[in-house]
Write a protein that holds these residues in place. Structure first.
Motif, PDB file in Angstrom:
ATOM      1  N   GLU A  10       0.827  -1.208   0.000  1.00 15.23           N
ATOM      2  CA  GLU A  10       0.000   0.000   0.000  1.00 15.23           C
ATOM      3  C   GLU A  10       0.862   1.258   0.000  1.00 15.23           C
ATOM      4  OE1 GLU A  10      -3.303   2.287   2.824  1.00 15.23           O
ATOM      5  OE2 GLU A  10      -2.696   0.230   3.298  1.00 15.23           O
ATOM      6  N   ILE A  11       1.922   1.248   0.815  1.00 16.40           N
ATOM      7  CA  ILE A  11       2.785   2.433   0.916  1.00 16.40           C
ATOM      8  C   ILE A  11       3.515   2.701  -0.397  1.00 16.40           C
ATOM      9  CG2 ILE A  11       4.880   3.330   2.005  1.00 16.40           C
ATOM     10  CD1 ILE A  11       3.923   1.997   4.614  1.00 16.40           C
ATOM     11  N   VAL A  12       4.132   1.666  -0.974  1.00 13.93           N
ATOM     12  CA  VAL A  12       4.913   1.898  -2.196  1.00 13.93           C
ATOM     13  C   VAL A  12       4.011   2.176  -3.393  1.00 13.93           C
ATOM     14  CG1 VAL A  12       6.842   0.518  -1.328  1.00 13.93           C
ATOM     15  CG2 VAL A  12       5.100  -0.575  -2.780  1.00 13.93           C
ATOM     16  N   SER A  13       2.745   1.796  -3.294  1.00 14.27           N
ATOM     17  CA  SER A  13       1.805   2.075  -4.380  1.00 14.27           C
ATOM     18  C   SER A  13       1.324   3.516  -4.358  1.00 14.27           C
ATOM     19  CB  SER A  13       0.588   1.144  -4.288  1.00 14.27           C
ATOM     20  OG  SER A  13       0.953  -0.208  -4.429  1.00 14.27           O
ATOM     21  N   ASN A  14       1.395   4.142  -3.193  1.00  7.45           N
ATOM     22  CA  ASN A  14       0.790   5.461  -3.041  1.00  7.45           C
ATOM     23  C   ASN A  14       1.755   6.558  -2.600  1.00  7.45           C
ATOM     24  OD1 ASN A  14      -2.182   4.791  -3.440  1.00  7.45           O
ATOM     25  ND2 ASN A  14      -1.649   3.355  -1.815  1.00  7.45           N
ATOM     26  N   ASN A  15       3.039   6.224  -2.492  1.00 12.60           N
ATOM     27  CA  ASN A  15       4.014   7.208  -2.041  1.00 12.60           C
ATOM     28  C   ASN A  15       5.289   7.110  -2.868  1.00 12.60           C
ATOM     29  OD1 ASN A  15       2.917   8.307   0.795  1.00 12.60           O
ATOM     30  ND2 ASN A  15       2.484   6.110   0.657  1.00 12.60           N
ATOM     31  N   ASN A  16       5.974   8.240  -3.012  1.00 16.38           N
ATOM     32  CA  ASN A  16       7.256   8.274  -3.678  1.00 16.38           C
ATOM     33  C   ASN A  16       8.382   8.006  -2.697  1.00 16.38           C
ATOM     34  OD1 ASN A  16       6.206   8.955  -6.263  1.00 16.38           O
ATOM     35  ND2 ASN A  16       6.013  11.104  -5.617  1.00 16.38           N
TER      36      ASN A  16
END
Length: 274
Positions: A10-16
């Protein structure tokens, strides 16, 4: 997929990349620290890999991959399963110089193509397995290429002080000789020296990431070893319960004074020129 893996995806999908530290501070989770911290990149950031073609073996969730891809001209990453593939694909999809390869397809990797073969997440089960894998890595390298392996020391000081063995998460497992355990393991410096001496036409340079290969703040070498009073960053709980049996800083000072730092370094980096 575990809860930690779901959270990471979820984090790597939505954050740079630049936003990961904020996610770490909000999550207060050791797994996230180890998989998202920019400090992971310190392990190989000092290598001359800019504008080079790299092959990373066992990229896992891409903690080191995302640092390497920002320096290299091209990065091919081999992962073991679908979960790792999904996470690292999301993580690297913003870079046009990265390719993800599943383990079962690694026979498609071209020989003689790469300047460096990188192993930041070692998975060797025996000394024989280590030799076999390095012989395979050699085939992928250009002339003058380098194999870079970051690996834990079975006799790293932190394991005597109660840190869990990194491969099976069992305290004292490595220093007790891996009783009743035949999976991925770590090796002592002496074991590695004997093993690497069997590799034909190769030379090995040793480096020592401190405090370890996961979150290194400094990389020592045989040409520049630590001095007394330097090794003070030894706590690693990230909010989790931690056993502290002795003052590691004091022990480090004594080991340094007796010329034993290289034997008890928590991790090694091996640069193998073939």
């Amino acid at each position: 997929m575990t809860k930690n893996e779901e959270l990471l995806l979820e984090i790597v999908s939505n954050n740079n990349f630049d936003e990961y530290n904020k996610c770490i501070s909000e999550g207060k989770n050791k797994f996230l620290v180890e998989q998202l911290s920019h400090i992971r990149g310190n392990i190989f950031e000092w290598l001359q890999v800019r504008n080079k073609k790299l092959l990373e073996i066992n990229g896992r969730y891409g903690a080191v991959s995302e640092c390497l891809v920002q320096m290299a001209s091209g990065l091919d990453v081999v992962v073991e399963d679908d979960i790792e593939f999904d996470i690292i694909s999301k993580r690297l999809d913003r870079y046009d110089n990265a390719t993800i390869i599943k383990q079962e397809l690694d026979d498609s990797i071209q020989d003689g193509l790469y300047d460096f073969v990188i192993v930041a997440n070692p998975y060797y089960r025996s000394r024989g397995h280590l030799i076999k894998e390095i012989d395979k890595y050699k085939l992928h390298l250009k002339d003058g290429g380098i194999i870079c392996v970051a690996i834990d020391n079975k006799y790293g000081l932190k394991y005597f002080d109660g840190a869990n063995e990194p491969n099976n998460n069992i305290r004292f497992s490595g220093i007790e000789g891996y009783r009743d355990y035949t999976g991925v393991r770590s090796f002592s410096r002496q074991e590695l020296e004997k093993t690497l001496s069997q590799i034909e036409k190769s030379s090995v340079r040793w480096f020592y990431p401190y405090p370890d290969r996961l979150l290194p703040s400094i990389i020592y070498s045989d040409e520049y070893l630590p001095k007394k009073g330097e090794l003070v960053n030894n706590y690693r709980s990230f909010g989790e319960p931690e056993i502290i049996s002795f003052d590691e800083s004091q022990v480090w000072d004594n080991l340094i004074g007796d010329g034993l730092f290289q034997q008890f370094s928590n991790s090694f980096i091996l640069l193998i020129e073939v």
